[in-house]
Design a protein around this motif. Sequence first.
Motif, short mmCIF file in Angstrom:
data_model
loop_
_atom_site.label_atom_id
_atom_site.label_comp_id
_atom_site.label_asym_id
_atom_site.label_seq_id
_atom_site.Cartn_x
_atom_site.Cartn_y
_atom_site.Cartn_z
N GLY A 40 50.99 -28.92 7.51
CA GLY A 40 51.06 -27.75 6.65
C GLY A 40 50.21 -27.99 5.42
O GLY A 40 49.03 -28.29 5.50
N GLU B 47 51.33 -18.56 11.27
CA GLU B 47 51.84 -19.71 12.00
C GLU B 47 51.01 -19.88 13.26
O GLU B 47 50.83 -18.93 14.02
CB GLU B 47 53.31 -19.52 12.34
N HIS C 57 49.81 -31.17 11.86
CA HIS C 57 50.97 -30.34 11.53
C HIS C 57 51.60 -30.74 10.21
O HIS C 57 52.82 -30.78 10.06
CB HIS C 57 52.00 -30.35 12.67
N SER D 177 61.06 -31.00 8.12
CA SER D 177 59.77 -30.57 8.65
C SER D 177 59.91 -29.20 9.29
O SER D 177 61.00 -28.77 9.66
CB SER D 177 59.25 -31.58 9.68
N GLY E 125 54.45 -28.44 8.08
CA GLY E 125 54.57 -28.17 9.50
C GLY E 125 55.62 -29.04 10.16
O GLY E 125 56.30 -29.85 9.50
N ASN F 156 53.47 -24.75 12.64
CA ASN F 156 52.48 -25.21 11.66
C ASN F 156 51.66 -24.02 11.21
O ASN F 156 51.54 -23.02 11.93
CB ASN F 156 51.55 -26.27 12.25
#
Length: 515
Positions: free
Chosen positions: A205, A321, A203, A261, A221, A304
């Motif tokens: 991103g 997502e 996660h 985040s 993420g 994420n």
Amino acid sequence: MHARPRRTVVPRRKTLQVPNGSPNGRVTPARRRTRAATVMLALAASALSMTAIGAPAHAEGGPTMLDPKLAVRTAATGLTSPTGLAFIGDNDMFVLEKTTGRIQRVVNGAVASTPLDLAVNSGSERGLLGIALHPNFPANPGVYLYWTESTTGADTTVLSETPLLGNRVDRFVWNGSTLTFDRNLIRIRARQEDAGQPARANHNGGVIDFGRDGKLYTFTGDLGRRGHLQNLTCGPTAVCPGPTVPDDQFGGPQTDNAHLSGVVLRLNDDGTTPTDNPFYGPGAAMGGEVGATLQKIFSYGHRNGFGMAVDPDTGNVWMQENGDDSFSEINRLEPGMNGGWIQIAGPVQRVAQFKEIETTFGGQNLQQLRWPPSNIADSTQQALGRLYMLPGAHYSDPEFSWKWEVAPGGMGFLNSRALGPQFKGDLFMGAATPALNGGYLFHFNLTGNGQKIAVDDPRLNDRVADNLAKHEITESESLLIGRDFGVVTDIETAPDGNLSVLSLTNGAVYTVYRR
């Protein structure tokens, strides 16, 4: 054979170390379409080999297109876990390699040189993840990278071998042969070693893109955090209002640097904060580290994702997502948007389905042990009432979603008529896993004003594909335009107007073209 440049370790400050549309939704003549960009992660690396540009891709060994007017060929191979690409000329591109930390320059289908080699931590979904060229490139030679730093000075997959703020966005300068470090724009959390839980590195991103406004949009993420930006006003506790619970041993749930985040950040090209960001005023009023981080946020409440793209016609920023086991999403980002995670996934009216799936299927923990899915709200009203709403924030449903997770990957707009006028401005999205159709390629029309996903299948009038299981395609069959692309990490419009699709698992760049 070109000599490999010296491994680059960029300077860093001292870091904290962690202890062990149209009313009916149909397409109008002026409908939107898409270009390309983006990123996903996974594992897998392909063998290093080189083939000439233009080699045909066959169903057994490569992807195929389902539209009879379109075909696909291999443009380049010999890449190791590629995650992003950027064209710097005709048949001339940068390609990122997630696990090696290398930016490869690929010319006429072959790796010609390695302009930069970063020491990366590529454990799980970390590594060299995202690239964006300055909007005025090459007049402004800035090349922006999202990557995860190794503390050892060498590539590593050991999860602990990265700083707490180990994800970073840096600007490099291209001189025609090498990339030289210029400045760091931001450092973002990378470590997930929470008490009583297994270490994780997912996660992150990692997608970055310049908007039509000249600002750099950066997605990270949720990084396993459970604080304000995950819509937990009291932190990871089932009882709220009530006592505030720290997110972890480093603080939270307030949004300090270590708990920034599940957000899309909007930055100037030098890393400073635009004063017209949606939470700039509230952040200034709050002050301190928390206020400064809030000022950088464009949208929040995201889980994420591996794909983000800017509509070349409207300037709208679109992002996919990933869900856990339920509700993959496609979102059109709005300034001040709260996407709802972790209280909501998919349309808020479907919160009961979100809870049912996540409490009865798979790991049943939302990949985090401190806030289990049994805490999910039992009604739409309750879910909306639990959201952490910054001043001026608003909740927004996704523009499209799947009931069960289909694991979206890279996405991008086709900014040309090369595939035929009917495809100009359309959105294409690949898969983050080969589990569905060998790695699908989906195609979306947008409505005439570019604000919504247009659909022809009446089952999709609610903009939700009610598929029957995880990695299953029911109700989105009409969106499928290609298969067997593997894990797609980026989609771009090539200089010749064709669609370029990057495959992490195949170590290849593919060209989709009109027959």
